[in-house]
Design a protein around this motif. Structure first.
Motif, PDB file in Angstrom:
ATOM      1  N   LEU A 157      32.830  48.284   7.276  1.00 18.26           N
ATOM      2  CA  LEU A 157      33.608  47.690   6.193  1.00 18.26           C
ATOM      3  C   LEU A 157      35.065  47.425   6.584  1.00 18.26           C
ATOM      4  O   LEU A 157      35.851  46.959   5.761  1.00 18.26           O
ATOM      5  N   ASP A 158      35.430  47.724   7.814  1.00 15.57           N
ATOM      6  CA  ASP A 158      36.754  47.357   8.309  1.00 15.57           C
ATOM      7  C   ASP A 158      36.746  45.891   8.721  1.00 15.57           C
ATOM      8  O   ASP A 158      35.828  45.431   9.402  1.00 15.57           O
ATOM      9  N   VAL A 159      37.787  45.151   8.303  1.00 16.96           N
ATOM     10  CA  VAL A 159      37.859  43.728   8.604  1.00 16.96           C
ATOM     11  C   VAL A 159      39.282  43.375   9.041  1.00 16.96           C
ATOM     12  O   VAL A 159      40.248  43.720   8.362  1.00 16.96           O
ATOM     13  N   ALA A 160      39.402  42.696  10.162  1.00 18.68           N
ATOM     14  CA  ALA A 160      40.701  42.244  10.663  1.00 18.68           C
ATOM     15  C   ALA A 160      40.804  40.737  10.523  1.00 18.68           C
ATOM     16  O   ALA A 160      39.815  40.010  10.688  1.00 18.68           O
ATOM     17  N   ILE A 161      42.011  40.273  10.199  1.00 18.71           N
ATOM     18  CA  ILE A 161      42.278  38.831  10.142  1.00 18.71           C
ATOM     19  C   ILE A 161      42.915  38.418  11.460  1.00 18.71           C
ATOM     20  O   ILE A 161      43.923  38.983  11.881  1.00 18.71           O
ATOM     21  N   ARG A 162      42.324  37.426  12.104  1.00 16.08           N
ATOM     22  CA  ARG A 162      42.907  36.871  13.331  1.00 16.08           C
ATOM     23  C   ARG A 162      43.425  35.476  13.005  1.00 16.08           C
ATOM     24  O   ARG A 162      42.663  34.534  12.916  1.00 16.08           O
ATOM     25  N   GLY A 163      44.742  35.390  12.776  1.00 13.06           N
ATOM     26  CA  GLY A 163      45.332  34.121  12.405  1.00 13.06           C
ATOM     27  C   GLY A 163      45.967  34.185  11.032  1.00 13.06           C
ATOM     28  O   GLY A 163      46.400  35.231  10.553  1.00 13.06           O
ATOM     29  N   GLU A 164      46.007  33.045  10.359  1.00 12.72           N
ATOM     30  CA  GLU A 164      46.727  32.899   9.093  1.00 12.72           C
ATOM     31  C   GLU A 164      45.929  33.436   7.920  1.00 12.72           C
ATOM     32  O   GLU A 164      44.710  33.268   7.850  1.00 12.72           O
ATOM     33  N   GLY A 165      46.624  34.086   6.968  1.00  9.09           N
ATOM     34  CA  GLY A 165      45.966  34.475   5.728  1.00  9.09           C
ATOM     35  C   GLY A 165      46.169  35.926   5.343  1.00  9.09           C
ATOM     36  O   GLY A 165      46.547  36.767   6.163  1.00  9.09           O
ATOM     37  N   PHE A 166      45.911  36.200   4.052  1.00 11.07           N
ATOM     38  CA  PHE A 166      45.976  37.543   3.487  1.00 11.07           C
ATOM     39  C   PHE A 166      44.732  37.766   2.633  1.00 11.07           C
ATOM     40  O   PHE A 166      44.200  36.834   2.044  1.00 11.07           O
ATOM     41  N   PHE A 167      44.302  39.010   2.541  1.00  7.00           N
ATOM     42  CA  PHE A 167      43.274  39.370   1.571  1.00  7.00           C
ATOM     43  C   PHE A 167      43.919  39.417   0.194  1.00  7.00           C
ATOM     44  O   PHE A 167      45.060  39.865   0.040  1.00  7.00           O
ATOM     45  N   SER A 168      43.196  38.978  -0.830  1.00  5.53           N
ATOM     46  CA  SER A 168      43.685  39.029  -2.213  1.00  5.53           C
ATOM     47  C   SER A 168      43.132  40.274  -2.885  1.00  5.53           C
ATOM     48  O   SER A 168      41.928  40.543  -2.821  1.00  5.53           O
ATOM     49  N   ILE A 169      44.024  41.019  -3.546  1.00  2.00           N
ATOM     50  CA  ILE A 169      43.661  42.305  -4.133  1.00  2.00           C
ATOM     51  C   ILE A 169      44.058  42.331  -5.610  1.00  2.00           C
ATOM     52  O   ILE A 169      45.169  41.946  -5.968  1.00  2.00           O
ATOM     53  N   SER A 170      43.153  42.790  -6.486  1.00  2.00           N
ATOM     54  CA  SER A 170      43.455  42.950  -7.910  1.00  2.00           C
ATOM     55  C   SER A 170      44.182  44.268  -8.115  1.00  2.00           C
ATOM     56  O   SER A 170      43.624  45.340  -7.869  1.00  2.00           O
ATOM     57  N   ALA A 180      22.723  37.460   0.726  1.00  2.00           N
ATOM     58  CA  ALA A 180      24.151  37.162   0.609  1.00  2.00           C
ATOM     59  C   ALA A 180      24.722  37.897  -0.603  1.00  2.00           C
ATOM     60  O   ALA A 180      24.180  37.814  -1.708  1.00  2.00           O
ATOM     61  N   LEU A 181      25.806  38.623  -0.394  1.00  2.00           N
ATOM     62  CA  LEU A 181      26.429  39.415  -1.453  1.00  2.00           C
ATOM     63  C   LEU A 181      27.733  38.806  -1.960  1.00  2.00           C
ATOM     64  O   LEU A 181      28.252  39.227  -2.991  1.00  2.00           O
ATOM     65  N   GLY A 182      28.251  37.825  -1.257  1.00  5.47           N
ATOM     66  CA  GLY A 182      29.514  37.198  -1.655  1.00  5.47           C
ATOM     67  C   GLY A 182      30.300  36.760  -0.430  1.00  5.47           C
ATOM     68  O   GLY A 182      29.833  36.892   0.706  1.00  5.47           O
ATOM     69  N   GLN A 183      31.474  36.250  -0.658  1.00  3.30           N
ATOM     70  CA  GLN A 183      32.305  35.768   0.436  1.00  3.30           C
ATOM     71  C   GLN A 183      33.759  36.173   0.215  1.00  3.30           C
ATOM     72  O   GLN A 183      34.343  35.902  -0.833  1.00  3.30           O
ATOM     73  N   ILE A 184      34.309  36.839   1.201  1.00  3.68           N
ATOM     74  CA  ILE A 184      35.722  37.224   1.153  1.00  3.68           C
ATOM     75  C   ILE A 184      36.570  35.982   1.395  1.00  3.68           C
ATOM     76  O   ILE A 184      36.346  35.249   2.353  1.00  3.68           O
ATOM     77  N   GLN A 185      37.548  35.767   0.527  1.00  5.10           N
ATOM     78  CA  GLN A 185      38.436  34.620   0.671  1.00  5.10           C
ATOM     79  C   GLN A 185      39.813  35.065   1.159  1.00  5.10           C
ATOM     80  O   GLN A 185      40.184  36.231   1.030  1.00  5.10           O
ATOM     81  N   LEU A 186      40.552  34.124   1.693  1.00  2.33           N
ATOM     82  CA  LEU A 186      41.909  34.398   2.174  1.00  2.33           C
ATOM     83  C   LEU A 186      42.918  33.558   1.392  1.00  2.33           C
ATOM     84  O   LEU A 186      42.565  32.516   0.835  1.00  2.33           O
ATOM     85  N   SER A 187      44.150  34.032   1.372  1.00  3.22           N
ATOM     86  CA  SER A 187      45.251  33.300   0.732  1.00  3.22           C
ATOM     87  C   SER A 187      46.394  33.158   1.720  1.00  3.22           C
ATOM     88  O   SER A 187      46.600  34.030   2.577  1.00  3.22           O
ATOM     89  N   ARG A 188      47.144  32.063   1.616  1.00  6.02           N
ATOM     90  CA  ARG A 188      48.308  31.862   2.472  1.00  6.02           C
ATOM     91  C   ARG A 188      49.441  31.279   1.646  1.00  6.02           C
ATOM     92  O   ARG A 188      49.236  30.835   0.515  1.00  6.02           O
ATOM     93  N   PHE A 189      50.643  31.285   2.238  1.00  5.92           N
ATOM     94  CA  PHE A 189      51.850  30.870   1.521  1.00  5.92           C
ATOM     95  C   PHE A 189      52.682  29.954   2.397  1.00  5.92           C
ATOM     96  O   PHE A 189      52.662  30.061   3.630  1.00  5.92           O
ATOM     97  N   VAL A 190      53.434  29.074   1.738  1.00 12.17           N
ATOM     98  CA  VAL A 190      54.335  28.183   2.461  1.00 12.17           C
ATOM     99  C   VAL A 190      55.376  29.008   3.211  1.00 12.17           C
ATOM    100  O   VAL A 190      55.680  28.758   4.370  1.00 12.17           O
ATOM    101  N   ASN A 191      55.922  30.023   2.538  1.00  5.42           N
ATOM    102  CA  ASN A 191      56.920  30.910   3.148  1.00  5.42           C
ATOM    103  C   ASN A 191      56.451  32.346   2.994  1.00  5.42           C
ATOM    104  O   ASN A 191      56.843  33.056   2.062  1.00  5.42           O
ATOM    105  N   LYS A 192      55.611  32.797   3.902  1.00  2.40           N
ATOM    106  CA  LYS A 192      55.050  34.148   3.774  1.00  2.40           C
ATOM    107  C   LYS A 192      56.103  35.229   3.970  1.00  2.40           C
ATOM    108  O   LYS A 192      55.931  36.354   3.510  1.00  2.40           O
TER     109      LYS A 192
END
Length: 261
Positions: free
Chosen positions: A93-106, A169-181
């Motif tokens: 359940l560990d996941v690394a992002i390689r490149g642009e993006g953030f995980f979205s958290i409630s 299939a249980l779902g898909q993790i999405q990523l978010s990015r920003f103009v000025n992170k």
């Protein structure tokens, strides 16, 4: 003497610099941490002779003026959003992002947080959550009977259920990015929230449209370089000492002036 107050601003600025550096060093092992640096600005100047002012009736001008500054201030502490090294963990359940993006958290207060920390767990309901129990968006539920959980480069979460011979299939993790992170506001717990400076979040699928890809059973480490931080710490310490010497020298000059009187 003005030098006393000018040097004091230098000491205060370097004190803040050391605080920033110490926070970087303290978070060297924090997953997904992004280091900060201290940027400084000079304060107002007192102008005794203004450059370009006329020096004679024939129209000659002063090529350079006489300006004396009043010190320094901390202008900003920008966050360096460069990629950290990716380390394997052997935890599914560990996941690394390689490149642009953030995980979205409630977040509990209703806001959406953003993180590079992919150390996820399952709660009592089977939901994919952070270490603090905050749900990863969009909500993904992993049944208790799930086995051989896999997370693809584009965020697809699949698992074998019960005695099934093909994954579900249980779902898909999405990523978010920003103009000025770098404009994101850090709120602790490895989370950022958007601000007017960062702009609104742009949500998409990993490994497409400029978003980074995901790597299962791995985590992104902090982008803190120990050698660089120690070198910056030494430089800040020397600058602090030099400003302290200025205060000492200015005080001795004042004492000498008082004795002449």
């Amino acid at each position: 003497m003005k030098a006393l107050y000018t040097a004091s601003t230098g000491m205060a600025a370097q004190e803040r610099n050391v605080e920033v550096i110490s926070n970087n060093i303290a978070n060297m092992r924090t997953t997904g941490f992004k280091r900060q640096r201290a940027d400084f600005q000079d304060l107002l100047y007192q102008v005794y002779r203004r450059a370009g002012s006329q020096t004679s009736e024939s129209g000659t001008q002063l090529p350079t003026g006489v300006e004396v500054g009043s010190g320094v201030k901390l202008g900003a502490t920008p966050r360096i959003m460069s990629q950290g090294s990716v380390a394997p963990t052997q935890k599914e359940l560990d996941v690394a992002i390689r490149g642009e993006g953030f995980f979205s958290i409630s977040m509990p207060d209703g806001r959406t947080g953003y993180t590079r920390d992919g150390a996820f767990e399952r709660d009592s309901q089977g939901q994919l959550v952070t270490m603090e129990g905050y749900q990863v968006q969009p909500g993904i539920i992993i049944p208790a009977a799930a086995r051989s959980i896999s997370i693809s480069a584009d965020g697809q979460v699949e698992a074998f259920l019960d005695q099934a011979t093909s994954p579900t299939a249980l779902g898909q993790i999405q990523l978010s990015r920003f103009v000025n992170k770098a404009g994101l506001e850090a709120v602790g717990d490895n989370l950022f929230v958007e601000t007017a400076a960062s702009g609104s979040a742009q949500t998409g699928v990993a490994n497409t449209d400029g978003f980074g890809n995901l790597l299962q059973a791995a985590l992104e480490m902090a982008n803190v370089n120990a050698v660089t931080e120690i070198a910056d710490l030494i430089a800040a310490q020397r600058a602090y000492e030099m400003n302290a010497r200025v205060i000492s020298g200015a005080d001795e000059m004042l004492q000498a002036t008082a004795q002449l009187r």
